[in-house]
Every structure is written in structure tokens, then in C-alpha cells.
Design a protein around this motif. Structure first.
Motif, short mmCIF file in Angstrom:
data_model
loop_
_atom_site.label_atom_id
_atom_site.label_comp_id
_atom_site.label_asym_id
_atom_site.label_seq_id
_atom_site.Cartn_x
_atom_site.Cartn_y
_atom_site.Cartn_z
N LYS A 43 -32.60 110.15 60.90
CA LYS A 43 -33.43 110.24 62.11
C LYS A 43 -33.75 111.71 62.42
O LYS A 43 -34.89 112.05 62.73
CB LYS A 43 -32.70 109.59 63.29
CG LYS A 43 -33.46 109.58 64.57
CD LYS A 43 -32.64 108.89 65.67
CE LYS A 43 -33.33 108.97 67.01
NZ LYS A 43 -32.50 108.37 68.07
N GLN A 52 -37.36 113.43 62.41
CA GLN A 52 -37.88 114.14 63.58
C GLN A 52 -38.29 115.57 63.20
O GLN A 52 -39.33 116.05 63.64
CB GLN A 52 -36.84 114.16 64.70
CG GLN A 52 -36.66 112.81 65.36
CD GLN A 52 -35.51 112.78 66.36
OE1 GLN A 52 -34.64 113.65 66.35
NE2 GLN A 52 -35.52 111.77 67.21
N GLU A 94 -42.03 116.98 63.37
CA GLU A 94 -42.32 118.22 64.11
C GLU A 94 -43.02 119.22 63.19
O GLU A 94 -44.00 119.86 63.57
CB GLU A 94 -41.02 118.81 64.68
CG GLU A 94 -41.23 120.03 65.56
CD GLU A 94 -42.06 119.74 66.79
OE1 GLU A 94 -42.74 120.67 67.25
OE2 GLU A 94 -42.04 118.61 67.30
#
Length: 195
Positions: free
Chosen positions: A121, A125, A129
Motif C-alpha cells: 500500500k 501510494q 504520488e
């Protein structure tokens, strides 16, 4: 509760089948079945039940407690029965311990999977980003290149240039990215139209 129910309760209390109860009292299975259907046994059978700790008055009349007050369950069972019960308890304890080990192992695996999921995860992320930042940089770079060369790019051409730059830069190092931006500036200058 009637007589039949009380005889059934005695057998269930002992935790045995009708056949085993009949053997314990030295009667036929059919005889014991008749007792559980409400037929009263003879005095010898009632005496045997009394010797095993059961209150005969309760069996016949339903008054008092099922067991004599001065008798415990252990006194109503013979040594073989107690050994069998002890063995069953030991077997159950082993099965419980085995189940506890399996649960602990499953808990460890679950925790490991949670950790892995959290790592994935976090990586996702970070990648998202980075992708957002790269896309924003590609949009700015395309717009700046067009502005530097005083070009007006049609929306499709602008979107294509941004997408191409994003795809091309997505797997490159910083040095390669700078070189690609410079090459893209030259391409935009060739394909754009003057403003």
C-alpha cells in the motif's frame, strides 16, 4: 418429567448409548429401551442404579435429586469408565492444543500478510504520488516548451505530447528525463503551429 424422561436423563448423565447402559446394568438393550419408554424395571435393576449413586426414589417418584447427596459422580462410575473419560479428556486437550497452534500460526500468517499489504500500500501510494508529480511536470514542461516557442498546440496534440512524455519518462533516471525534455522541446517546435 415422567419416568421415561428420568431414565433417559440417567443414561445421558452417564454419557453412554442405550447399548452401553444396558451392558452396565446387565440387561438387554430392549429392556433398557422399555425403561426409557416409561416401563419400571424390577427391584434388582433399581438396586444396581442405586449402587451407582442414583436416587431410586427420584427415578420412580420424581422426588429429590437424581444423585444421592453423599455420592459424587465418580462413585457412580467404575474405574474403566473413569479411565475412558480421562482418555477422552486427554484426547480433547491434545486436539485443543493442536487447534491453538493452528490458530497461532494463522494469526502469524495474517500479521505477515497485513505487513506485506501495508508495504505494498505504501509503495502504491508512493508510486501514485510520483506519477501525479511526473504528470504535473509533463504538463508544465509541454506548456512551457510550447510557450517558449510561441506555439499554440491543439488539445489533442497537447494531450498526446503530455502522454508521450509521461510514458517515456516513467521508467527513466533523472539525467535521462532532462535529455528527453530537451528532445521533446525540439519535437514540439517542429510539429506546432505559430501563434
Amino acid at each position: 418429567m415422567n419416568v421415561a424422561d428420568r431414565f433417559r436423563q440417567v443414561r445421558e448423565f452417564c454419557g453412554v448409548s442405550q447399548v452401553e447402559m444396558a451392558k452396565r446394568l446387565q440387561v438387554s438393550k430392549n429392556s433398557w429401551q422399555r425403561y426409557e419408554q416409561g416401563e419400571l424395571p424390577g427391584g434388582d435393576i433399581l438396586n444396581r442404579l442405586g449402587e451407582q449413586g442414583f436416587n431410586v426414589h427420584w427415578l420412580v417418584m420424581g422426588q429429590g435429586e437424581m444423585l444421592f447427596a453423599d455420592r459424587s459422580i465418580d462413585q457412580s462410575l467404575d474405574k474403566a469408565d473413569i479411565a475412558d473419560i480421562d482418555q477422552r479428556i486427554a484426547d480433547a486437550d491434545r486436539r485443543i492444543a493442536d487447534a491453538d497452534r493452528r490458530v497461532a500460526l494463522a494469526d502469524q500468517r495474517t500479521e505477515e500478510l497485513k505487513r506485506r499489504l501495508e508495504v505494498e500500500k505504501q509503495k502504491t501510494q508512493e508510486w501514485l504520488e510520483g506519477a501525479r508529480n511526473l504528470l504535473a511536470a509533463c504538463i508544465i514542461a509541454v506548456d512551457q516548451m510550447a510557450a517558449e516557442q510561441r506555439l499554440t498546440l491543439p488539445p489533442k496534440q497537447r494531450a498526446g505530447a503530455i502522454a508521450s512524455m509521461f510514458i517515456e519518462l516513467g521508467s527513466r533516471t533523472d539525467e535521462e528525463i532532462h535529455a528527453s525534455i530537451a528532445a521533446s522541446r525540439a519535437d514540439i517546435g517542429k510539429s506546432g503551429t505559430g501563434g
